[in-house]
Design a protein around this motif. Structure first.
Motif, PDB file in Angstrom:
ATOM      1  N   ASP A  52      47.932 -37.316  85.300  1.00  0.00           N
ATOM      2  CA  ASP A  52      47.615 -38.187  84.170  1.00  0.00           C
ATOM      3  C   ASP A  52      46.110 -38.277  83.942  1.00  0.00           C
ATOM      4  O   ASP A  52      45.646 -38.445  82.805  1.00  0.00           O
ATOM      5  CB  ASP A  52      48.158 -39.594  84.410  1.00  0.00           C
ATOM      6  N   SER A  94      36.086 -38.299  79.969  1.00  0.00           N
ATOM      7  CA  SER A  94      36.390 -39.709  79.735  1.00  0.00           C
ATOM      8  C   SER A  94      35.149 -40.549  79.443  1.00  0.00           C
ATOM      9  O   SER A  94      35.265 -41.655  78.916  1.00  0.00           O
ATOM     10  CB  SER A  94      37.142 -40.292  80.942  1.00  0.00           C
ATOM     11  N   TYR A 200      44.344 -40.211  80.523  1.00  0.00           N
ATOM     12  CA  TYR A 200      44.020 -41.532  81.078  1.00  0.00           C
ATOM     13  C   TYR A 200      42.779 -41.451  81.963  1.00  0.00           C
ATOM     14  O   TYR A 200      42.404 -40.373  82.428  1.00  0.00           O
ATOM     15  CB  TYR A 200      45.210 -42.074  81.892  1.00  0.00           C
ATOM     16  N   ARG A 201      42.175 -42.610  82.168  1.00  0.00           N
ATOM     17  CA  ARG A 201      41.048 -42.712  83.089  1.00  0.00           C
ATOM     18  C   ARG A 201      41.366 -43.791  84.119  1.00  0.00           C
ATOM     19  O   ARG A 201      42.201 -44.663  83.896  1.00  0.00           O
ATOM     20  CB  ARG A 201      39.742 -43.007  82.366  1.00  0.00           C
ATOM     21  N   LEU A 213      45.678 -47.115  85.475  1.00  0.00           N
ATOM     22  CA  LEU A 213      45.042 -46.193  84.546  1.00  0.00           C
ATOM     23  C   LEU A 213      45.011 -46.822  83.157  1.00  0.00           C
ATOM     24  O   LEU A 213      45.911 -47.586  82.788  1.00  0.00           O
ATOM     25  CB  LEU A 213      45.816 -44.865  84.472  1.00  0.00           C
ATOM     26  N   VAL A 214      43.982 -46.494  82.386  1.00  0.00           N
ATOM     27  CA  VAL A 214      43.913 -46.929  80.989  1.00  0.00           C
ATOM     28  C   VAL A 214      43.727 -45.713  80.098  1.00  0.00           C
ATOM     29  O   VAL A 214      43.218 -44.678  80.529  1.00  0.00           O
ATOM     30  CB  VAL A 214      42.763 -47.934  80.762  1.00  0.00           C
ATOM     31  N   ARG A 215      44.137 -45.844  78.866  1.00  0.00           N
ATOM     32  CA  ARG A 215      44.084 -44.745  77.920  1.00  0.00           C
ATOM     33  C   ARG A 215      42.656 -44.223  77.762  1.00  0.00           C
ATOM     34  O   ARG A 215      41.710 -44.983  77.605  1.00  0.00           O
ATOM     35  CB  ARG A 215      44.629 -45.216  76.571  1.00  0.00           C
ATOM     36  N   ASN A 216      42.504 -42.919  77.823  1.00  0.00           N
ATOM     37  CA  ASN A 216      41.217 -42.251  77.604  1.00  0.00           C
ATOM     38  C   ASN A 216      41.053 -42.020  76.112  1.00  0.00           C
ATOM     39  O   ASN A 216      41.691 -41.130  75.545  1.00  0.00           O
ATOM     40  CB  ASN A 216      41.187 -40.932  78.380  1.00  0.00           C
ATOM     41  N   ARG A 227      48.271 -48.551  79.001  1.00  0.00           N
ATOM     42  CA  ARG A 227      47.975 -48.676  80.426  1.00  0.00           C
ATOM     43  C   ARG A 227      49.165 -48.197  81.246  1.00  0.00           C
ATOM     44  O   ARG A 227      50.324 -48.413  80.872  1.00  0.00           O
ATOM     45  CB  ARG A 227      47.645 -50.135  80.792  1.00  0.00           C
ATOM     46  N   LYS A 517      51.483 -39.390  79.008  1.00  0.00           N
ATOM     47  CA  LYS A 517      51.077 -39.245  77.611  1.00  0.00           C
ATOM     48  C   LYS A 517      52.236 -38.844  76.710  1.00  0.00           C
ATOM     49  O   LYS A 517      52.186 -39.034  75.488  1.00  0.00           O
ATOM     50  CB  LYS A 517      49.950 -38.226  77.482  1.00  0.00           C
TER      51      LYS A 517
END
Length: 529
Positions: A52, A94, A200-201, A213-216, A227, A517
């Motif tokens: 991810d 990112s 994600y980052r 993780l949060v959306r890149n 998230r 994703k």
């Protein structure tokens, strides 16, 4: 610890309370990930997260075949020795920095550098000079990878290898940002430091709890789900409770003891599918009692009733394994030992003869330990196998349970193991993904097996352009495994997840890869971007 029966019954009888107000996908992920450094990832739980966070030149499609990812296309020269990958336009890290072909060169060089300690470096041996670099005979900058411009990556091979695009979907081939390359190998893969190029980052990592993780927003096609929380779930009964309470959207697996009840009560949520993975026991061949004792190793394998294991311990959630490569693997010619077709009574009789030949018997029973990481299924399998060995041969077995990271450490040291629980999930849909880890120089060869004939068969397969000759060499290699028994295959996996109704886009997958994703949440209020 297993949940009390009355608590489990209460949880199973209550309606699910799927959370509907959040933008968080909660995934049960098994044991604590050992690292999020893509070039040092080892376990399945870490690999799930890293796929991810990062994106390779290729990804793995629904059928297990490679598909374009960071590279929009690729071509191969007429001689099969040079691949050229064309990166997509406007790729970014990112942190917003442009992602260029040189970042993939940097990542590939780091993977094969001995100082990195990658357990998967040998996967990259088809690339020119990779083997010599891994062995310390050449510097990493001699690897056959080049970036003639920002959007073009060229890879030169030692010999034609049609599996290269599939190999490049593995984390060992992921790119590396220059700032992370300058950090120490243990410092950069942490929240606030890790710069990734996937959907994600990394936002947070609480040991023995979760990785968040949060959306890149710089990813080329921002994910629909904002998230993702990967939750540590070593206790599969507690994981089931959390799923039924609406605290998890996807489970890593299900408790085999609850399989029938789950099939009955959660038929819409249960997803069981073929999976290219093998569960096996590794045998430490670097020390007694298994060093130089193929008869003993064969005897222990012969008396294990795999059908009983699958039916009584796994409740049908698996397939008995007599070969090391799962039968459904693409291009595989299934191999099994001749004794696998014998009645169990005949197998036991022959095993006892081999056991005596190895110097053991009623007056001198084998004393051995089975080491496994914390998990109820691993404990139950070890208990049943130990009972089979005791009843048929008189073997005295001690069971040793360890936390996952400690367990992996002892496996690699080998000094502290005799029999150890192991599993291998295909990194690409090909027999080499399984057989390659038993090569004498492979970083995952925890048995310490060294066999010149086996290595020679793999070399022939690696250099073969002709598909039939390659398949024959791989079949010969597997036969050698079954003859010498450095490992004891027990069963072939099926993937077994519970997936909440609000999760959309889930597809069963032969490698059990599920990119967050590609999923959406039915109650999502946020769109893309």
């Amino acid at each position: 610890m297993r949940a009390p029966t009355f608590v489990l019954a209460l949880v199973l009888s209550c309606p699910s309370a799927w959370a509907t107000a959040t933008e968080v996908l909660r995934i049960g992920n098994g044991p604590e990930p050992e690292t999020l450094d893509p070039h040092r990832v080892e376990g399945v739980s870490a690999g799930n997260i890293v796929r991810d966070l990062f994106e390779g030149l290729t990804a793995v499609g629904d059928d297990g075949a490679p598909v374009p990812a960071a590279a929009e296309s690729w071509s191969v020269g007429a001689d099969g020795l040079r691949y050229r990958f064309r990166l997509r336009d406007d790729l970014r890290w990112s942190n917003g920095d442009p992602l260029v072909a040189a970042d993939f060169v940097r990542g590939l060089r780091r993977s094969v550098a001995p100082s990195t300690g990658s357990h998967f470096a040998r996967m990259l041996e088809p690339i020119r000079n990779a083997a010599a670099i891994i062995d310390g005979r050449l510097p990493a900058d001699t690897l056959g990878v080049h970036a003639p411009d920002a959007q073009t990556l060229e890879i030169e091979l030692e010999a034609p290898n049609p599996t290269l695009p599939a190999l490049l979907a593995h984390p060992c081939a992921f790119p590396l940002h220059a700032d992370n390359a300058a950090a120490s190998t243990t410092a950069f893969a942490r929240p606030g430091r890790l710069i990734s190029n996937g959907a994600y980052r990394l936002a947070d990592w609480v040991v023995q709890s979760h990785v968040a993780l949060v959306r890149n927003e710089h990813y080329r096609d921002p994910a629909a789900i904002a998230r993702v929380h990967y939750v540590v779930t070593e206790d599969i009964h507690a994981e089931l409770q959390r799923f039924r309470a609406g605290e998890l959207d996807i489970t890593a697996e299900i408790p085999p003891l609850q399989a029938e009840r789950i099939r009955r009560e959660l038929p819409g949520a249960l997803r069981v599918a073929p999976y290219l993975g093998v569960y096996y026991y590794g045998l430490n061949l670097t020390r007694p009692p298994f060093a130089g004792a193929p008869q003993l190793r064969r005897a222990l394998s012969m008396v294990i009733d795999r059908e009983l294991l699958v039916q009584k311990v796994l409740h049908g959630l698996g397939l008995p394994a007599y070969g090391f490569v799962p039968p459904k693997t693409a291009g595989h010619v299934p191999q099994t030992p001749a004794w696998s077709a014998w009645p169990l009574a005949r197998r036991i009789e022959e095993a006892r003869r081999l056991y005596r030949q190895a110097g053991y018997g009623q007056d001198r029973p084998l004393q051995v330990e089975i080491r496994y990481n914390t998990h109820e299924t691993h404990r139950r399998i070890a208990t049943v196998v130990a009972a089979m060995w005791k009843q048929t041969l008189g073997v005295q077995t001690r069971l040793v349970n360890e936390e996952f990271k400690v367990f992996l450490h002892h496996r690699r040291l080998r000094r502290d193991t005799q029999v150890f629980r192991a599993a291998w999930m295909a990194d690409f849909n090909d027999p080499m993904s399984f057989l390659g880890i038993l090569h004498s120089a492979h970083g995952k060869n925890d048995s310490g097996w060294v066999d010149a004939d086996f290595d020679a068969h793999l070399a022939v397969a690696a250099a073969s352009v002709d598909g039939e000759r390659r398949a024959e060499a791989l079949a010969a290699a597997e036969r050698r495994v079954l003859e010498d028994v450095p490992v004891i295959p027990l069963y072939v996996y099926v993937s077994k997840h519970l997936v909440a109704p609000r999760v959309r886009g889930w597809r069963d997958h032969p490698l059990d890869y599920h990119y967050s994703k590609d999923l959406t949440l039915a109650d999502s209020q946020e769109g893309r971007g």
